[in-house]
Scaffold this motif. Sequence first.
Motif, mmCIF file in Angstrom:
data_model
loop_
_atom_site.group_PDB
_atom_site.id
_atom_site.type_symbol
_atom_site.label_atom_id
_atom_site.label_comp_id
_atom_site.label_asym_id
_atom_site.label_seq_id
_atom_site.Cartn_x
_atom_site.Cartn_y
_atom_site.Cartn_z
ATOM 1 N N UNK A 177 -8.623 7.790 -7.309
ATOM 2 C CA UNK A 177 -7.545 6.793 -7.230
ATOM 3 C C UNK A 177 -7.509 5.934 -8.485
ATOM 4 N N UNK A 178 -8.684 5.499 -8.933
ATOM 5 C CA UNK A 178 -8.758 4.679 -10.142
ATOM 6 C C UNK A 178 -8.382 5.489 -11.381
ATOM 7 N N UNK A 179 -8.959 6.687 -11.508
ATOM 8 C CA UNK A 179 -8.736 7.509 -12.700
ATOM 9 C C UNK A 179 -7.280 7.910 -12.862
ATOM 10 N N UNK A 180 -6.554 7.991 -11.752
ATOM 11 C CA UNK A 180 -5.161 8.419 -11.809
ATOM 12 C C UNK A 180 -4.180 7.242 -11.754
ATOM 13 N N UNK A 181 -4.657 6.070 -12.094
ATOM 14 C CA UNK A 181 -3.775 4.927 -12.234
ATOM 15 C C UNK A 181 -3.319 4.288 -10.944
ATOM 16 N N UNK A 182 -4.171 4.351 -9.892
ATOM 17 C CA UNK A 182 -3.837 3.725 -8.608
ATOM 18 C C UNK A 182 -2.441 4.173 -8.132
ATOM 19 N N UNK A 183 -2.249 5.464 -7.873
ATOM 20 C CA UNK A 183 -0.905 5.992 -7.575
ATOM 21 C C UNK A 183 -0.313 5.539 -6.248
ATOM 22 N N UNK A 184 -1.136 5.055 -5.326
ATOM 23 C CA UNK A 184 -0.633 4.504 -4.062
ATOM 24 C C UNK A 184 -1.237 3.115 -3.883
ATOM 25 N N UNK A 185 -0.585 2.243 -3.115
ATOM 26 C CA UNK A 185 -1.175 0.929 -2.862
ATOM 27 C C UNK A 185 -2.587 1.062 -2.288
ATOM 28 N N UNK A 186 -3.460 0.140 -2.634
ATOM 29 C CA UNK A 186 -4.860 0.223 -2.223
ATOM 30 C C UNK A 186 -5.004 0.316 -0.711
ATOM 31 N N UNK A 187 -4.293 -0.513 0.045
ATOM 32 C CA UNK A 187 -4.422 -0.500 1.504
ATOM 33 C C UNK A 187 -4.010 0.856 2.080
ATOM 34 N N UNK A 188 -2.968 1.438 1.509
ATOM 35 C CA UNK A 188 -2.512 2.744 1.991
ATOM 36 C C UNK A 188 -3.535 3.824 1.661
ATOM 37 N N UNK A 189 -4.109 3.759 0.476
ATOM 38 C CA UNK A 189 -5.126 4.733 0.087
ATOM 39 C C UNK A 189 -6.346 4.640 0.995
ATOM 40 N N UNK A 190 -6.780 3.419 1.278
ATOM 41 C CA UNK A 190 -7.918 3.225 2.177
ATOM 42 C C UNK A 190 -7.629 3.794 3.556
ATOM 43 N N UNK A 191 -6.423 3.564 4.060
ATOM 44 C CA UNK A 191 -6.057 4.031 5.388
ATOM 45 C C UNK A 191 -6.037 5.553 5.464
ATOM 46 N N UNK A 192 -5.535 6.189 4.427
ATOM 47 C CA UNK A 192 -5.487 7.659 4.399
ATOM 48 C C UNK A 192 -6.891 8.252 4.430
ATOM 49 N N UNK A 193 -7.770 7.727 3.587
ATOM 50 C CA UNK A 193 -9.135 8.257 3.529
ATOM 51 C C UNK A 193 -9.883 7.942 4.818
ATOM 52 N N UNK A 194 -9.684 6.752 5.365
ATOM 53 C CA UNK A 194 -10.314 6.387 6.634
ATOM 54 C C UNK A 194 -9.878 7.327 7.750
ATOM 55 N N UNK A 195 -8.605 7.634 7.809
ATOM 56 C CA UNK A 195 -8.091 8.532 8.849
ATOM 57 C C UNK A 195 -8.718 9.911 8.735
ATOM 58 N N UNK A 196 -8.837 10.401 7.508
ATOM 59 C CA UNK A 196 -9.437 11.718 7.285
ATOM 60 C C UNK A 196 -10.868 11.750 7.797
ATOM 61 N N UNK A 197 -11.661 10.748 7.428
ATOM 62 C CA UNK A 197 -13.065 10.717 7.831
ATOM 63 C C UNK A 197 -13.202 10.495 9.331
ATOM 64 N N UNK A 198 -12.413 9.579 9.882
ATOM 65 C CA UNK A 198 -12.535 9.236 11.292
ATOM 66 C C UNK A 198 -12.215 10.412 12.202
#
Length: 219
Positions: A177-198
């Motif tokens: 996310x950082x290396x690619x210039x934060x392409x999505x809002x941080x909260x949305x990125x966190x939610x996507x990754x959280x959903x995948x893991x959960x």
Amino acid sequence: MTTASGGAQTTRPTRLPRSARRKQLLAAAQQIFVAHGYHAAAMDDIAERAGVSKPVLYQHFPGKLELYLALLDTHCDAIIAKVQDAMRATPDNKERVRGAVRAYFDFVDHESEAFRLVFESDLRNDPQVRERVERVEQGCIAAVTETIISDTGVSAAHAALLASGLVGASGQSAQWWLANGRPTPKAEAESLVTSLIWRGIASFPLQGGSSAGTGEEIG
């Protein structure tokens, strides 16, 4: 300012407590290391950035490597503490997962210089540097492993493997996310990754028979 005899009075620079001076030197060193890389950074540049003489710098750190390792220790301890805090902050496992993911995203978002210093160093092949980077991963995995064992009763080996997956997914996703210039809002990125893991970890039963979670989608 003049003295009673009319002569100019020399104003001495404020003498900082040792801990405050050390913090100041580390901050200056981080800026130089991130801007130029370890090999191109010079102690002269660090001293100049901190506004001190080289002898003052060497009073605190005998060499450039020691200064660099002190910086790594500071940031390695910080990210491990963030994950540990996420595990202790709540008994709700969905929130624990979310907290672990957020710890990594917060680290790369608010302390991107520190993240690059730790994980994108041009000194990664040095054994002392490599040991510290590995300590971050192992410390975070240990924090999550303890929680999985206490909640599910699975073996230590199984819990550590699950924890490494959670930590790996969180860290790698945040780094991308950082290396690619934060392409999505941080909260949305966190939610996507959280959903995948959960979706994966929620299927493991808690001690007592119920599942680790309701299986509800996290948004």
